[in-house]
Motif scaffolding. Sequence first.
Motif, PDB file in Angstrom:
ATOM      1  N   ALA A 166       0.889  -1.241   0.002  1.00  0.00           N
ATOM      2  CA  ALA A 166       0.072  -0.032   0.143  1.00  0.00           C
ATOM      3  C   ALA A 166       1.008   1.269  -0.092  1.00  0.00           C
ATOM      4  O   ALA A 166       2.213   1.189   0.428  1.00  0.00           O
ATOM      5  N   TRP A 167       0.317   2.381  -0.189  1.00  0.00           N
ATOM      6  CA  TRP A 167       1.088   3.547  -0.428  1.00  0.00           C
ATOM      7  C   TRP A 167      -0.011   4.811   0.037  1.00  0.00           C
ATOM      8  O   TRP A 167      -1.211   4.694  -0.051  1.00  0.00           O
ATOM      9  N   LYS A 168       0.561   5.893   0.490  1.00  0.00           N
ATOM     10  CA  LYS A 168      -0.152   6.985   0.840  1.00  0.00           C
ATOM     11  C   LYS A 168       0.629   8.162   0.383  1.00  0.00           C
ATOM     12  O   LYS A 168       2.046   8.182   1.113  1.00  0.00           O
ATOM     13  N   VAL A 169       0.034   9.186  -0.037  1.00  0.00           N
ATOM     14  CA  VAL A 169       0.691  10.686  -0.300  1.00  0.00           C
ATOM     15  C   VAL A 169       0.237  11.535   0.566  1.00  0.00           C
ATOM     16  O   VAL A 169      -1.013  11.867   0.710  1.00  0.00           O
ATOM     17  N   THR A 170       1.128  12.316   1.446  1.00  0.00           N
ATOM     18  CA  THR A 170       0.739  13.480   2.281  1.00  0.00           C
ATOM     19  C   THR A 170       1.414  14.778   1.865  1.00  0.00           C
ATOM     20  O   THR A 170       2.948  14.554   1.804  1.00  0.00           O
ATOM     21  N   ASP A 171       0.935  15.704   1.756  1.00  0.00           N
ATOM     22  CA  ASP A 171       1.245  17.188   1.360  1.00  0.00           C
ATOM     23  C   ASP A 171       2.164  17.423   2.548  1.00  0.00           C
ATOM     24  O   ASP A 171       1.710  17.650   3.532  1.00  0.00           O
ATOM     25  N   ASN A 172       3.478  17.938   2.314  1.00  0.00           N
ATOM     26  CA  ASN A 172       4.403  18.322   3.203  1.00  0.00           C
ATOM     27  C   ASN A 172       4.459  19.836   3.129  1.00  0.00           C
ATOM     28  O   ASN A 172       5.308  20.393   4.032  1.00  0.00           O
ATOM     29  N   GLY A 173       3.894  20.556   2.351  1.00  0.00           N
ATOM     30  CA  GLY A 173       3.814  21.953   2.053  1.00  0.00           C
ATOM     31  C   GLY A 173       5.506  22.560   1.888  1.00  0.00           C
ATOM     32  O   GLY A 173       6.187  22.250   2.581  1.00  0.00           O
ATOM     33  N   THR A 174       5.514  23.294   0.838  1.00  0.00           N
ATOM     34  CA  THR A 174       6.664  24.283   0.714  1.00  0.00           C
ATOM     35  C   THR A 174       6.114  25.565  -0.039  1.00  0.00           C
ATOM     36  O   THR A 174       5.116  25.330  -0.805  1.00  0.00           O
ATOM     37  N   ALA A 175       7.019  26.542  -0.177  1.00  0.00           N
ATOM     38  CA  ALA A 175       6.608  27.747  -1.018  1.00  0.00           C
ATOM     39  C   ALA A 175       7.083  27.727  -2.487  1.00  0.00           C
ATOM     40  O   ALA A 175       6.227  27.921  -3.394  1.00  0.00           O
ATOM     41  N   ASP A 176       8.347  27.241  -2.795  1.00  0.00           N
ATOM     42  CA  ASP A 176       9.067  27.103  -4.204  1.00  0.00           C
ATOM     43  C   ASP A 176       8.426  26.032  -4.975  1.00  0.00           C
ATOM     44  O   ASP A 176       8.939  25.970  -6.121  1.00  0.00           O
ATOM     45  N   TYR A 177       8.299  24.857  -4.334  1.00  0.00           N
ATOM     46  CA  TYR A 177       8.206  23.796  -4.937  1.00  0.00           C
ATOM     47  C   TYR A 177       7.016  22.927  -4.183  1.00  0.00           C
ATOM     48  O   TYR A 177       6.811  23.220  -2.848  1.00  0.00           O
ATOM     49  N   THR A 178       6.737  21.706  -4.658  1.00  0.00           N
ATOM     50  CA  THR A 178       5.871  20.913  -3.790  1.00  0.00           C
ATOM     51  C   THR A 178       6.603  19.597  -3.095  1.00  0.00           C
ATOM     52  O   THR A 178       7.240  19.026  -3.845  1.00  0.00           O
ATOM     53  N   GLU A 179       6.522  19.722  -2.088  1.00  0.00           N
ATOM     54  CA  GLU A 179       7.184  18.697  -1.193  1.00  0.00           C
ATOM     55  C   GLU A 179       6.038  17.540  -0.732  1.00  0.00           C
ATOM     56  O   GLU A 179       4.885  18.066   0.099  1.00  0.00           O
TER      57      GLU A 179
END
Length: 154
Positions: free
Chosen positions: A104-117
């Motif tokens: 299984a896998w899960k993607v969670t937004d880690n937030g950044t300003a200049d790029y998406t992490e």
Amino acid sequence: MNSKSRTALTAGLLAVALGLGLGATVQASAGTARSVSGKPSDNITRIADFYGAYIDAVTDEDSGDLGEALKGHYLSAALQKELDAWEEKNHANGVLRAQNVPLAWKVTDNGTADYTEAVITLTWGGSTTTKLVVDMSRSSHKIFHIGEKGSAKK
């Protein structure tokens, strides 16, 4: 199957995988219909699309053509080169940072300003998970970094 047919098949499979728009959110309760939503302008959706389609391709394919096509579409050229070197050194899959395929896998937004992490949580069985950090350019929508965040137990 000849090379031309294999290329056409790979292109067709890539188009189907990309057209499904898999990714951002799946919600369901026992006995209810599940829904998946996302949008191509959202990098978290794109990262989730990549990991979902890539894990499916690695699970389903022996030849690796679709997995390679997905890497070509979603990853920057520099990252592809870096992953090739990592895989040669470690004898493992660079996208997953493992020799096996997760359950299984899960993607969670880690937030950044200049790029998406994003933090990718891969579940291997039992309660074993691995977390990866994945960075995507906001302008090119290409993943330019995949790194290990560490291992964790649920």
